[in-house]
Every structure is written in C-alpha cells, then in structure tokens.
Design a protein around this motif. Structure first.
Motif, mmCIF file in Angstrom:
data_model
loop_
_atom_site.group_PDB
_atom_site.id
_atom_site.type_symbol
_atom_site.label_atom_id
_atom_site.label_comp_id
_atom_site.label_asym_id
_atom_site.label_seq_id
_atom_site.Cartn_x
_atom_site.Cartn_y
_atom_site.Cartn_z
ATOM 1 N N TYR A 1 -31.773 19.800 12.486
ATOM 2 C CA TYR A 1 -31.425 21.112 11.958
ATOM 3 C C TYR A 1 -31.785 22.184 12.991
ATOM 4 C CZ TYR A 1 -31.596 18.459 7.573
ATOM 5 O OH TYR A 1 -31.400 17.523 6.598
ATOM 6 N N GLY A 2 -31.091 23.306 12.917
ATOM 7 C CA GLY A 2 -31.431 24.423 13.791
ATOM 8 C C GLY A 2 -30.757 24.360 15.141
ATOM 9 N N SER A 3 -31.450 24.843 16.161
ATOM 10 C CA SER A 3 -30.898 24.945 17.507
ATOM 11 C C SER A 3 -31.006 23.614 18.247
ATOM 12 C CB SER A 3 -31.643 26.023 18.292
ATOM 13 O OG SER A 3 -31.281 25.983 19.659
ATOM 14 N N PRO A 4 -29.898 23.057 18.748
ATOM 15 C CA PRO A 4 -29.954 21.767 19.448
ATOM 16 C C PRO A 4 -30.804 21.803 20.706
ATOM 17 C CG PRO A 4 -27.686 22.383 18.925
ATOM 18 C CD PRO A 4 -28.527 23.590 18.664
ATOM 19 N N SER A 5 -30.948 22.970 21.312
ATOM 20 C CA SER A 5 -31.683 23.071 22.567
ATOM 21 C C SER A 5 -33.068 23.691 22.402
ATOM 22 C CB SER A 5 -30.873 23.903 23.577
ATOM 23 O OG SER A 5 -30.617 25.205 23.064
ATOM 24 N N GLY A 6 -33.494 23.928 21.163
ATOM 25 C CA GLY A 6 -34.775 24.591 20.935
ATOM 26 C C GLY A 6 -35.954 23.639 21.014
ATOM 27 N N PRO A 7 -37.180 24.177 21.049
ATOM 28 C CA PRO A 7 -38.377 23.340 21.013
ATOM 29 C C PRO A 7 -38.435 22.550 19.713
ATOM 30 C CG PRO A 7 -38.946 25.649 20.667
ATOM 31 C CD PRO A 7 -37.502 25.616 21.073
ATOM 32 N N ALA A 8 -39.069 21.381 19.756
ATOM 33 C CA ALA A 8 -38.991 20.426 18.650
ATOM 34 C C ALA A 8 -40.095 20.612 17.620
ATOM 35 C CB ALA A 8 -39.037 19.010 19.182
ATOM 36 N N ILE A 9 -39.694 20.562 16.357
ATOM 37 C CA ILE A 9 -40.611 20.431 15.235
ATOM 38 C C ILE A 9 -40.194 19.175 14.473
ATOM 39 C CG2 ILE A 9 -41.438 21.396 13.060
ATOM 40 C CD1 ILE A 9 -40.797 24.172 14.139
ATOM 41 N N PHE A 10 -41.078 18.193 14.388
ATOM 42 C CA PHE A 10 -40.793 16.998 13.598
ATOM 43 C C PHE A 10 -41.260 17.245 12.168
ATOM 44 C CE2 PHE A 10 -40.735 15.240 17.870
ATOM 45 C CZ PHE A 10 -39.577 14.460 17.824
ATOM 46 N N PHE A 11 -40.330 17.060 11.229
ATOM 47 C CA PHE A 11 -40.577 17.357 9.822
ATOM 48 C C PHE A 11 -40.710 16.043 9.050
ATOM 49 C CE2 PHE A 11 -39.121 17.969 5.475
ATOM 50 C CZ PHE A 11 -39.826 19.088 5.072
ATOM 51 N N PHE A 12 -41.785 15.921 8.261
ATOM 52 C CA PHE A 12 -42.050 14.723 7.465
ATOM 53 C C PHE A 12 -41.840 15.051 5.989
ATOM 54 C CE2 PHE A 12 -45.513 14.126 10.907
ATOM 55 C CZ PHE A 12 -44.541 13.825 11.856
ATOM 56 N N HIS A 13 -40.862 14.421 5.389
ATOM 57 C CA HIS A 13 -40.448 14.731 4.024
ATOM 58 C C HIS A 13 -41.486 14.312 2.983
ATOM 59 C CE1 HIS A 13 -39.538 10.510 3.198
ATOM 60 N NE2 HIS A 13 -38.854 10.449 4.332
ATOM 61 N N GLY A 14 -41.245 14.744 1.746
ATOM 62 C CA GLY A 14 -42.124 14.423 0.630
ATOM 63 C C GLY A 14 -41.855 13.040 0.076
ATOM 64 N N PHE A 15 -42.252 12.842 -1.198
ATOM 65 C CA PHE A 15 -42.149 11.517 -1.811
ATOM 66 C C PHE A 15 -41.862 11.660 -3.307
ATOM 67 C CE2 PHE A 15 -44.885 8.780 -4.491
ATOM 68 C CZ PHE A 15 -44.149 7.600 -4.387
ATOM 69 N N PRO A 16 -40.829 10.944 -3.821
ATOM 70 C CA PRO A 16 -39.822 10.193 -3.065
ATOM 71 C C PRO A 16 -38.790 11.162 -2.488
ATOM 72 C CG PRO A 16 -39.344 10.040 -5.413
ATOM 73 C CD PRO A 16 -40.626 10.822 -5.280
ATOM 74 N N SER A 17 -38.389 10.932 -1.261
ATOM 75 C CA SER A 17 -37.487 11.868 -0.612
ATOM 76 C C SER A 17 -36.885 11.215 0.624
ATOM 77 C CB SER A 17 -38.232 13.159 -0.259
ATOM 78 O OG SER A 17 -37.334 14.174 0.110
ATOM 79 N N SER A 18 -36.292 12.053 1.470
ATOM 80 C CA SER A 18 -35.639 11.537 2.673
ATOM 81 C C SER A 18 -35.474 12.676 3.675
ATOM 82 C CB SER A 18 -34.262 10.948 2.327
ATOM 83 O OG SER A 18 -33.344 11.986 1.996
ATOM 84 N N ARG A 19 -34.842 12.369 4.778
ATOM 85 C CA ARG A 19 -34.594 13.343 5.854
ATOM 86 C C ARG A 19 -33.729 14.507 5.399
ATOM 87 N NH1 ARG A 19 -31.045 9.452 5.789
ATOM 88 N NH2 ARG A 19 -28.849 9.942 6.189
ATOM 89 N N LEU A 20 -33.081 14.377 4.232
ATOM 90 C CA LEU A 20 -32.175 15.412 3.721
ATOM 91 C C LEU A 20 -32.893 16.431 2.846
ATOM 92 C CD1 LEU A 20 -29.169 13.091 2.725
ATOM 93 C CD2 LEU A 20 -29.642 14.176 4.936
ATOM 94 N N GLU A 21 -34.212 16.456 2.887
ATOM 95 C CA GLU A 21 -34.995 17.222 1.916
ATOM 96 C C GLU A 21 -34.738 18.725 1.940
ATOM 97 O OE1 GLU A 21 -39.081 15.990 0.742
ATOM 98 O OE2 GLU A 21 -39.657 17.804 1.832
ATOM 99 N N TYR A 22 -34.682 19.334 3.120
ATOM 100 C CA TYR A 22 -34.589 20.790 3.179
ATOM 101 C C TYR A 22 -33.455 21.250 4.090
ATOM 102 C CZ TYR A 22 -38.941 21.688 0.657
ATOM 103 O OH TYR A 22 -39.914 21.779 -0.302
ATOM 104 N N PRO A 23 -32.197 21.065 3.698
ATOM 105 C CA PRO A 23 -31.097 21.572 4.522
ATOM 106 C C PRO A 23 -31.117 23.089 4.674
ATOM 107 C CG PRO A 23 -30.302 20.908 2.349
ATOM 108 C CD PRO A 23 -31.720 20.416 2.463
ATOM 109 N N GLU A 24 -31.797 23.781 3.729
ATOM 110 C CA GLU A 24 -31.863 25.246 3.821
ATOM 111 C C GLU A 24 -32.706 25.718 4.994
ATOM 112 O OE1 GLU A 24 -34.660 24.271 0.244
ATOM 113 O OE2 GLU A 24 -32.984 23.338 1.307
ATOM 114 N N LEU A 25 -33.439 24.803 5.629
ATOM 115 C CA LEU A 25 -34.184 25.181 6.833
ATOM 116 C C LEU A 25 -33.268 25.340 8.043
ATOM 117 C CD1 LEU A 25 -37.391 22.945 6.619
ATOM 118 C CD2 LEU A 25 -37.165 25.381 6.097
ATOM 119 N N HIS A 26 -32.038 24.866 7.940
ATOM 120 C CA HIS A 26 -31.115 24.924 9.079
ATOM 121 C C HIS A 26 -30.871 26.353 9.569
ATOM 122 C CE1 HIS A 26 -27.860 23.933 11.770
ATOM 123 N NE2 HIS A 26 -26.980 24.591 11.042
ATOM 124 N N PRO A 27 -30.460 27.297 8.692
ATOM 125 C CA PRO A 27 -30.229 28.661 9.184
ATOM 126 C C PRO A 27 -31.511 29.350 9.644
ATOM 127 C CG PRO A 27 -30.006 28.592 6.801
ATOM 128 C CD PRO A 27 -30.081 27.168 7.258
#
Length: 335
Positions: free
Chosen positions: A63-89
């Motif tokens: 999500y976000g800028s393809p060339s930006g610095p990296a933040i690795f996000f760890f989702h909740g439980f039960p959940s998945s990598r799709l947890e917070y698409p609203e973080l994209h903008p």
C-alpha cells in the motif's frame, strides 16, 4: 474534524513513576474524499508472494508509495494482509510504502508447523532483503502486536528503525482484565486444549467464513458494539472489506488461525524486560475492550524508553479511523 485528548509519556527501564498526563487538540483527517489518488490500488498490489529460503511462501500486500521507505504491517487475529486498505491513501500522502504480510497458514502464506512468535522476525527480514530494503520499520495491530515486539527483541537496530504496537494484544501473563466477557471466555477456552482450539477454528472456517451471506452475519454480530463503533463498522464498504479479509484469513482452512490462537495464550518466549530496543511506540484507545489500554501501559512499563499514547474516547475500531495519519507520522519520526 474533532478534538481528542490523549495521555503520552516515555518510560525508562525499571521506572516506577506513574505516567504523566496532558491534553492536546489534534486535527484528524482519516480519509481524503474528492482527492484523486496518485496511484490506484490494484489486485496485483495486494496479492504478492515471496518464496523463503526454507521453501515456504509469504503472502503480502503493498500500500502507499511504491518507492517510499518501508513499514512492515502485521495484521490482527483472525485477519490477513487485507486488513486495512484504507491506509493506502494515507501512506500515499506521507510517501511511505506499507507492506502487510500474511502470517503462516493465513491468506497466501504457507502453514509453518510448530512455529513460535520469535520465528517471525526472520521471515520479515528475509522479505525485506528480497524487496531490497536495508532498513525498515514495523507496526503490529491487535493480534499482530506480539510480533512487532518480537522484532524489537531479535532484529538489530542497524536494520530496524522503529517499532509500533497499535492496540496490540499483551502477553498472556498480563491476563484478560478489561476485555469484553465474550473475549475473555474465548481466550480462556482457547488456552485449555489444542484439540478444542483446532476444532473451533476448523468449524469457524467451514461453517461461517465459507458460507454465503457473511456480510449479513457480520452485521448481526455488530449488535454488541456501542453506537459509535456500529456506525463505522456498519458502512457497506467497511463490512465488505471485513468479510473479504476474514475469507482470506481462512483461505487454507482453520489450521493457521488455530495455531495463532494457541500462541496468543502462551508465553511469547521472551521477557519484555530483556528487550534492548529503545523507544517502542504504543497507541491505544481508552474505550478498547478487545485489547484494553491496560495492556499497553503494562508493556510500556517494561520496555526501555517506550512511548505510550492513550486516545480518550477511542476504541479498537475507531483508533485507525481517527488517527492513522498521526500514528504513521510518529512511526516515521524514529530512525
């Protein structure tokens, strides 16, 4: 836009001082209606995989800028990598790249028998190398909180620039005080027997997640929420996103979530007082009954120079809605 009161303080190791309290006004802009996105989120962004040296697969979303610095996000439980698409903008606005990773047995990530919480940092670092990030930040949400703290325990400061815990679950020895009665009963049941734990999640995967009409079932189950949470969780886009995230979590059945539940109700494998990483940031809502702020304060008291912030009036479901930009900014301040 609304005004929020919060408490914030920095702890030092072995400090017994009660955290100070202060009030500030915060301008909130959780969404950006009417503003065109610099880059539209595409299916290929949210369905990426990487093969680890062991042969296991890690699934992740960007999500976000393809060339930006990296933040690795760890989702909740039960959940998945799709947890917070609203973080994209929000990530686009800040120029950062969020990489949300499925944990083993969930979404696109291979199941890992006998895994431990302390196994996770190695997976994260391997993915960072694959993506050519020599330095990065991590944040764990809800059930992902223990994995962020594990990164603080294991990964070197030369690579790991900052660590965040967003309404994260505390160690099992902290207990379940402050959680809703249903959550307390569930976690105590899950700690009782591996067989019962596996049966529950297999049943959940087969009888709940894979049925049609999951969205309607979710709406009915929201009756226990307070009025503010119901308004957020009952929106059509929110319900659809939650349903998609849940289905993805159980893509492989209940095995991954059963093991995750077992790990949540056991020792993390290390003592928080032995974490040398300084300045872990923690954010909680005062009205959170899933992961009550008590858990955050107790972790902050044990982690060296940790910074704990409690948002007055926010819950497990409103903290990201109301404070995502502020939280990401604060995570980026370190390093």
């Amino acid at each position: 836009m609304r005004s929020a009161c919060l408490r914030s303080c920095a702890f030092r190791r072995l400090s017994t001082a009660r955290p100070s309290t202060r009030s500030i006004s915060t301008s909130l802009a959780p969404t950006y209606p009417g503003k065109p996105l610099a880059r539209t989120l595409l299916p290929q962004d949210t369905n990426q995989t990487f093969t680890l040296p062991s042969g296991r697969t890690l699934g992740y979303a960007s999500y976000g800028s393809p060339s930006g610095p990296a933040i690795f996000f760890f989702h909740g439980f039960p959940s998945s990598r799709l947890e917070y698409p609203e973080l994209h903008p929000v990530a686009q606005k800040l120029g950062v790249r969020i990489i949300a990773i499925d944990r083993p047995g969930m979404g696109l990530s291979s199941f890992q028998p006998n895994r431990k919480i302390l196994d996770w940092p190695s997976d994260v670092d391997q993915l960072a190398r694959h993506l050519k990030f020599s330095q990065y930040r991590v944040v764990g949400s809800s059930g992902g909180g223990p994995y962020a703290v594990a990164c603080a325990k294991v990964l070197p400061r030369s690579k790991l620039l900052s660590v965040g815990v967003l309404a994260g679950l505390g160690p099992w020895e902290f207990g379940t005080k402050g959680m809703r009665i249903g959550g307390r009963a569930l976690f105590n049941f899950l700690s009782w027997s591996p067989a019962a734990n596996r049966w529950l999640w297999d049943w959940y995967a087969k009888c709940v997640i894979k049925i049609e009409g999951l969205e309607e079932r979710l709406r009915r189950e929201m009756r226990w929420l307070n009025e503010r949470d119901r308004k957020i969780m009952a929106r059509e886009d929110t319900v659809s996103a939650i349903a998609e995230c849940f289905r993805e979590s159980f893509r492989q059945g209940g095995q991954g979530n059963a093991h995750e539940a077992w790990l949540c109700t056991k020792s993390w494998g290390f003592d928080l007082k032995n974490v040398e990483f300084e300045g872990v940031k923690l954010w909680y809502g005062s009205e959170d009954r899933n992961t009550p702020p008590r858990m955050g304060w107790q972790m902050a008291e044990r982690l060296p120079r940790a910074v704990m912030k409690e948002y007055q009036g926010d819950s497990h479901f409103t903290i990201v809605e109301n404070h995502s930009e502020e939280i990401l900014r604060e995570l980026m301040e370190s390093g």
